[in-house]
Design a protein around this motif. Structure first.
Motif, PDB file in Angstrom:
ATOM      1  N   ILE A   8      -0.607   7.022  -9.281  1.00 12.88           N
ATOM      2  CA  ILE A   8      -0.397   6.326  -8.005  1.00 12.88           C
ATOM      3  C   ILE A   8      -0.658   7.314  -6.878  1.00 12.88           C
ATOM      4  CG2 ILE A   8       1.251   5.082  -6.568  1.00 12.88           C
ATOM      5  CD1 ILE A   8       2.713   4.278  -9.109  1.00 12.88           C
ATOM      6  N   LYS A   9      -1.688   7.035  -6.066  1.00 14.90           N
ATOM      7  CA  LYS A   9      -2.088   7.922  -4.986  1.00 14.90           C
ATOM      8  C   LYS A   9      -1.919   7.221  -3.640  1.00 14.90           C
ATOM      9  CE  LYS A   9      -6.336   8.281  -6.309  1.00 14.90           C
ATOM     10  NZ  LYS A   9      -6.264   7.234  -7.333  1.00 14.90           N
ATOM     11  N   LEU A  10      -2.063   8.025  -2.578  1.00 10.31           N
ATOM     12  CA  LEU A  10      -2.032   7.457  -1.226  1.00 10.31           C
ATOM     13  C   LEU A  10      -3.130   6.410  -1.067  1.00 10.31           C
ATOM     14  CD1 LEU A  10      -1.354  10.459   1.185  1.00 10.31           C
ATOM     15  CD2 LEU A  10       0.043   8.424   0.917  1.00 10.31           C
ATOM     16  N   PHE A  11      -2.825   5.349  -0.364  1.00 10.42           N
ATOM     17  CA  PHE A  11      -3.723   4.227  -0.076  1.00 10.42           C
ATOM     18  C   PHE A  11      -3.942   3.303  -1.260  1.00 10.42           C
ATOM     19  CE2 PHE A  11      -5.107   7.622   2.874  1.00 10.42           C
ATOM     20  CZ  PHE A  11      -4.776   7.002   4.061  1.00 10.42           C
ATOM     21  N   ASP A  12      -3.331   3.602  -2.402  1.00  8.72           N
ATOM     22  CA  ASP A  12      -3.469   2.692  -3.536  1.00  8.72           C
ATOM     23  C   ASP A  12      -2.784   1.367  -3.237  1.00  8.72           C
ATOM     24  OD1 ASP A  12      -4.911   4.447  -4.992  1.00  8.72           O
ATOM     25  OD2 ASP A  12      -3.375   4.883  -6.500  1.00  8.72           O
ATOM     26  N   TYR A  33       0.843  -1.190   0.000  1.00  2.56           N
ATOM     27  CA  TYR A  33       0.000   0.000   0.000  1.00  2.56           C
ATOM     28  C   TYR A  33       0.882   1.244   0.000  1.00  2.56           C
ATOM     29  CZ  TYR A  33      -4.146  -2.786   1.107  1.00  2.56           C
ATOM     30  OH  TYR A  33      -5.179  -3.679   1.067  1.00  2.56           O
ATOM     31  N   VAL A  34       0.441   2.263  -0.726  1.00  4.86           N
ATOM     32  CA  VAL A  34       1.160   3.536  -0.762  1.00  4.86           C
ATOM     33  C   VAL A  34       0.803   4.311   0.494  1.00  4.86           C
ATOM     34  CG1 VAL A  34       1.530   5.679  -2.030  1.00  4.86           C
ATOM     35  CG2 VAL A  34       1.070   3.550  -3.273  1.00  4.86           C
ATOM     36  N   SER A  54       9.276   0.367   2.845  1.00  6.69           N
ATOM     37  CA  SER A  54      10.453   0.789   2.102  1.00  6.69           C
ATOM     38  C   SER A  54      10.024   1.759   1.004  1.00  6.69           C
ATOM     39  CB  SER A  54      11.198  -0.417   1.512  1.00  6.69           C
ATOM     40  OG  SER A  54      12.482  -0.037   1.054  1.00  6.69           O
ATOM     41  N   PHE A  55      10.969   2.117   0.140  1.00  7.22           N
ATOM     42  CA  PHE A  55      10.765   3.203  -0.816  1.00  7.22           C
ATOM     43  C   PHE A  55      10.933   2.709  -2.242  1.00  7.22           C
ATOM     44  CE2 PHE A  55      11.978   7.087  -3.085  1.00  7.22           C
ATOM     45  CZ  PHE A  55      10.955   7.927  -2.659  1.00  7.22           C
ATOM     46  N   VAL A  56      10.054   3.178  -3.110  1.00  7.08           N
ATOM     47  CA  VAL A  56      10.186   2.947  -4.550  1.00  7.08           C
ATOM     48  C   VAL A  56      10.560   4.265  -5.203  1.00  7.08           C
ATOM     49  CG1 VAL A  56       8.929   2.458  -6.681  1.00  7.08           C
ATOM     50  CG2 VAL A  56       8.632   0.976  -4.701  1.00  7.08           C
ATOM     51  N   SER A  60       6.627   5.894  -0.509  1.00  5.07           N
ATOM     52  CA  SER A  60       6.855   4.888   0.518  1.00  5.07           C
ATOM     53  C   SER A  60       5.728   3.879   0.477  1.00  5.07           C
ATOM     54  CB  SER A  60       6.908   5.529   1.905  1.00  5.07           C
ATOM     55  OG  SER A  60       8.122   6.199   2.101  1.00  5.07           O
ATOM     56  N   LEU A  61       6.082   2.603   0.630  1.00  7.12           N
ATOM     57  CA  LEU A  61       5.112   1.520   0.561  1.00  7.12           C
ATOM     58  C   LEU A  61       5.184   0.666   1.818  1.00  7.12           C
ATOM     59  CD1 LEU A  61       5.713   0.293  -3.111  1.00  7.12           C
ATOM     60  CD2 LEU A  61       4.068   1.983  -2.330  1.00  7.12           C
ATOM     61  N   LEU A  62       4.036   0.113   2.201  1.00 10.50           N
ATOM     62  CA  LEU A  62       3.954  -0.820   3.316  1.00 10.50           C
ATOM     63  C   LEU A  62       3.458  -2.158   2.784  1.00 10.50           C
ATOM     64  CD1 LEU A  62       3.960  -1.479   6.396  1.00 10.50           C
ATOM     65  CD2 LEU A  62       1.567  -0.737   6.413  1.00 10.50           C
ATOM     66  N   ILE A  63       4.217  -3.227   3.074  1.00  7.70           N
ATOM     67  CA  ILE A  63       3.814  -4.577   2.682  1.00  7.70           C
ATOM     68  C   ILE A  63       3.188  -5.237   3.904  1.00  7.70           C
ATOM     69  CG2 ILE A  63       4.562  -6.787   1.742  1.00  7.70           C
ATOM     70  CD1 ILE A  63       6.949  -5.376   0.525  1.00  7.70           C
TER      71      ILE A  63
END
Length: 996
Positions: free
Chosen positions: A927-931, A873-874, A893-895, A883-886
């Motif tokens: 690509i938005k937040l919570f996507d 999730y973004v 981590s960061f893309v 930043s993404l959360l798995i």
């Protein structure tokens, strides 16, 4: 012989009093030199045959001046330094200049093997030097005025030289050239520290450890240490800073450098009695500030305010290793970079910015990291002195330039480096090598590094500390004739504990039993640690210094010796244990009728795990007394929780994981999210209740000096970005009270994504302020409020084995109920309780960060050799990526928008949408937040040239942006250390559930 000195001073009330100080001088103070014919025999730590060096041919003792111990304590702590005479003058000056350094010196003097002897020169008739009028302490102690030849330090060395036999010498160690010249005129042997260590054989590393503090002896420093083409603004003097703070022109704050960008900082300051976060952007505005420094800030004009959208930036990507004077290109990079960081924004996006005008207090500490391999001269020899760059593991710390003869041998090693100075015409700070820790990537080395980086005391407990353990050791038992006085006997009650599996430090137990009137007798029984740890003894002081037990993935660093923490204090089943009990009468509707506190003796009937307790709850056939007690507790806990939620208590979330480890190699073979059961909530609810009622009791009895815990209300600005991100989902965040925020979170639901609500709660947690300990007498009662728990007062009482704050509260509570009538005056000293609270807040913060770093280390080990694709999730949009959360692994981590360094980005920031856009096969990708996206997860190895640890690398797979992920594959490689069928166990270093 007696000296008397009279002076007047002004009291706090404004009156003037006359003070008479008497200074007694003696002529029978022992010099400490073995076999001295002029002194009576005494026991001494000094050797009768001290060493000789090439610089001093005769056996000798050394006497360091104050600046040597203050600036070069790392060198003085080296095992090479023995037979050292520490003067009383030096110790007293050190205590005023730096208490930590003073304590390190005192530790050396207390260790017989180091042979550091303290000589009371200020009380010896022949070495005392009276201070002249208008003479500063430094002038008196070291240089002295032209008309004064005999200053205390030189006078003491001169006396020693005449006092001891001619076969042995005394050498003054000072880096002050003028002081050495005066010593030479007086016939004293004096050397700089560098001169002395160069004359020592067998310790080549000592030369590297000499700090470059800009003293008179630094003539051999590399001329390239200063960058003539880059000049920072001059720092203001302390007087100017003080005047500016009083007038309101400047503001004091603690500098926090962004973890994503070394050229972005922030600080919380008070403006018009409101807390405001200001940004400090760019190298010039940061002005040599280092993470954690207390700085003086000047708010910039509104025309220079910028948006809050950050950029991920790693220094090594944009800078050359300019050991010599930087080229014009390097300077241009800085200017271009600073300009890019300060791109203008819309009026709504503007946030206050500031610049550092001065440093109030430095937060320099030893840093762990590695030598930058590209800065090491090719073909250099092991003895050639050269300047190299050091990269700290903490990305917020700038590169540090050090001089070393070990450059080649230090490659691929984790080392410790300390900063010495940062002059205005040097792009980077200068420092010195301290010691080597081990090989990069070695698990033991990396664990030691993270403990050092977070200032976690982890040395074994000293013999002095252990001497305060019960003499019986493990054979200690509760004795009715010794331990039942003023205690109640609850050993017949159906008490049980509920903890994580493998927990050995059991500090809480509970019971519930039905009373004849239909109400319930409910008790929380906490290990009585204060019975074993008495105020101000060595064990207590060590526990206070550690502050808390630190939990890592594979082990824990205990606050108390294991004999107490995992045995005598631990509330094991079927053994008698001392406890401090909080007892209530509670109605079936969970209304508290009465409360009382007492010291007690208990005998737990069962030590259950959460799963075992849950099984008793779920099985209606389990009707034994312990199971019925748990069921009653659960029924009451649900009602207490419902009442707390109605009052506005928050339910937040964090992506906590635990690792399954191989039994033999301790390699991680699986990761799983922590699952909370009813029994977790049961325990938490009664721990919260006990903490609240204990807080009320101690505050009632000690309103000025109780140690309480508060959770400040977060500023509304903390939720601005989150609120904007949730607007498209029809969710409005209202954080004006915890109740309104709780309602907002309950409404944050996406019917198409069950994880959405938890993700919002995770992001809300990051908008919160940190809960902190405080002294009740330092704040008004309305400020006691605990925002997260929605309670007017709170403290920590339930975990004294692992938290020192709870031990302090136990002592306050014992005094409150009259059990302890001879409690320490320190408990009622508001200033000391405040100081203790500040230290505990720091220790708690460092322990949390160390735990997170340990999880990060083992996450990298888990993914080593694997390539997997997972949903993510973004959670944050930045200028050059997201930043993404798995969720599956709790990994963040960061893309990067440009997956290949120094190549054009494939994603671009859309400022009005706060989104990243790119070109996909079927049109524009947004690509938005919570996507929800899919990413490829790999680990980038840390080779010899790498400054950082192995790091997790994420590459975007879906949505498809050509070039973002060149290779997409899922590894079928075996888990680390063997086949997937290898027996594994869940590693959980007995960490208790969070008690908020």
């Amino acid at each position: 012989m007696l000296f008397s000195k009279a002076y007047v001073r002004k009291t706090k009330r404004g009156s003037v009093i006359k003070v008479l100080k008497e200074h007694y001088l003696r002529d029978d103070i022992y010099c400490g030199v073995p076999g001295c014919q002029r002194c009576p025999e005494h026991t001494t730590t000094l050797s009768a045959e001290p060493r000789q060096t090439t610089a001093v041919r005769s056996p000798h003792y050394i006497v360091p001046d104050t600046n040597i111990l203050y600036h070069q304590i790392d060198v003085m702590e080296h095992a090479a330094f023995v037979d050292v005479i520490v003067l009383q003058t030096v110790l007293e000056e050190l205590r005023h200049r730096s208490l930590p350094v003073y304590n390190r010196v005192r530790a050396l003097t207390a260790e017989p093997a180091r042979r550091f002897f303290v000589f009371c020169n200020e009380h010896h008739r022949e070495t005392f030097v009276q201070r002249e009028p208008e003479e500063t302490p430094n002038d008196r102690n070291d240089r002295g005025k032209p008309f004064n030849r005999r200053r205390p330090i030189r006078r003491a060395v001169e006396w020693y030289s005449a006092h001891i036999d001619s076969k042995r010498a005394v050498v003054l160690i000072t880096d002050d050239r003028a002081n050495r010249a005066k010593a030479k005129d007086a016939g004293i042997t004096a050397l700089s520290l560098r001169q002395y260590v160069e004359s020592l054989s067998g310790f080549p590393e000592l030369v590297d450890m000499v700090a470059a503090v800009g003293g008179d002896d630094d003539d051999d420093m590399d001329a390239s240490a200063a960058d003539k083409k880059f000049v920072y603004p001059e720092h203001l003097s302390p007087t100017q800073i003080s005047a500016g703070l009083k007038s309101g022109a400047f503001h004091q704050g603690v500098l926090n450098i962004s973890a994503h960008n070394f050229l972005e900082g922030s600080s919380m300051i008070r403006v018009n009695n409101e807390e405001v976060i200001v940004q400090i952007i760019g190298r010039e505005n940061l002005n040599r500030g280092v993470q954690g420094d207390v700085v003086a800030l000047q708010i910039l004009p509104k025309s220079e305010w910028r948006s809050g959208v950050s950029t991920v930036l790693e220094e090594e990507v944009v800078e050359k290793d300019d050991l010599e004077e930087p080229t014009t290109d390097a300077a241009t990079v800085d200017k271009t970079l600073d300009k890019a960081l300060q791109e203008p924004a819309t009026e709504q996006e503007l946030k206050p910015t500031a610049r550092i005008v001065g440093i109030i207090k430095r937060n320099w500490r030893p840093f762990c990291g590695t030598i930058d391999a590209s800065s090491v001269h090719a073909g250099s020899t092991s003895t050639q002195m050269q300047s190299v760059f050091f990269w700290a593991l903490d990305k917020r710390i700038p590169k540090i330039r050090i001089r070393t003869r070990q450059a080649q041998s230090l490659l691929g090693k984790r080392i410790v480096v300390a900063i010495d100075a940062w002059t205005k015409n040097s792009r980077y700070p200068a420092g010195h090598y301290v010691r080597t820790l081990g090989e990069v990537g070695d698990r033991a080395t990396e664990t030691e590094v993270l403990l050092l980086e977070h200032d976690v005391p982890f040395a074994p407990f000293s013999p002095l500390v252990l001497s305060f353990l019960p003499e019986e050791g493990e054979a200690w038992v509760v004795r009715d004739d010794l331990h039942l006085a003023n205690r109640e006997d609850f050993r017949s009650w159906d008490v049980c504990s509920i903890d994580p599996p493998g927990c050995t430090d059991i500090d809480d137990a509970l019971h519930a039993r039905l009373l004849p009137n239909g109400n319930y007798s409910v008790g929380v029984h906490i290990a009585d640690v204060s019975h074993f740890v008495k105020t101000d003894n060595a064990m207590d002081l060590e526990a206070r210094r550690r502050g808390t037990t630190v939990y890592l993935v594979d082990k824990r660093i205990d606050m108390l010796p294991g004999l107490l923490g995992t045995n005598l204090c631990s509330l094991r089943s079927n053994v008698d244990r001392l406890a401090f009990s909080c007892l209530w009468e509670i109605t079936p509707d969970a209304e508290v009728v009465s409360t009382r506190f007492t010291k007690s003796v208990i005998r737990s009937k069962a030590s259950l795990t959460y799963d075992e307790a849950q099984a008793r709850l779920d099985d209606p056939k389990m009707t034994d007394s312990v199971s019925m007690s748990i069921k009653a507790l659960n029924m009451l806990a649900k009602k207490l929780r419902a009442r707390r939620m109605a009052a506005g208590a928050l339910t937040l979330a964090s992506p906590e994981v635990r690792f399954r480890m191989e039994n033999d190699s301790q390699d991680p073979v699986d990761v799983e999210l922590k699952e909370l059961k009813d029994t977790n909530a049961l325990v938490e609810e009664f721990m919260l209740l006990a903490n609240i009622y204990v807080a009320r009791k101690i505050y009632e009895c000690f309103p000025e000096c109780s140690m309480l815990r508060r959770h400040p209300k977060p500023p509304a600005t903390n939720f601005e970005d989150l609120g904007k991100a949730l607007e498209p989902f029809g969710v409005k965040i209202d954080a004006s009270t915890s109740r309104t925020l709780s309602d907002s979170l309950d409404a944050a639901v996406d019917p198409n994504d069950p994880y959405f609500n938890k993700l919002v709660r995770i992001m809300t947690t990051r908008c919160m302020m940190q809960a902190v300990y405080f002294c009740s007498g330092t704040l008004a009662e309305p400020d006691f409020w605990h925002y997260g728990l929605a309670t007017d007062i709170y403290t920590h009482f339930t975990s004294p084995i692992r938290r020192y704050a709870d031990l302090v509260v136990h002592r306050l509570l014992a005094a409150s109920i009259g059990y302890d009538k001879t409690y320490s005056s320190e408990l009622t000293d508001k200033a000391k309780v405040k100081e203790m609270s500040d230290v505990l807040n720091y220790r708690n913060r460092m322990a949390q960060q160390a735990s997170r770093s340990s999880v990060e280390l083992y996450t990298n080990l888990f993914f080593k050799g694997k390539t997997v694709v997972e949903e993510a999730y973004v959670i944050r949009i930045l200028k050059n990526g997201c930043s993404l959360l798995i969720p599956k692994y709790g990994v963040e981590s960061f893309v990067y928008a440009a997956p290949v360094p120094n190549q054009p980005p494939l994603l671009a920031l859309h400022p009005t949408m706060n989104a990243l856009t790119g070109a996909g096969p079927d049109g524009e990708v947004v690509i938005k937040l919570f996507d929800k996206v899919r990413v490829q997860v790999t680990v980038e190895e840390a080779g010899v040239a790498a400054a950082q640890r192995s790091k997790l690398v994420l590459r975007l797979v879906e949505p498809n942006v050509p070039g973002m992920c060149p290779v997409v594959e899922t590894s079928t490689a075996r888990p680390l250390g063997g086949a997937a069928t290898t027996p594994a166990r869940t590693t959980r270093p007995a960490k208790k559930p969070k008690r908020k």
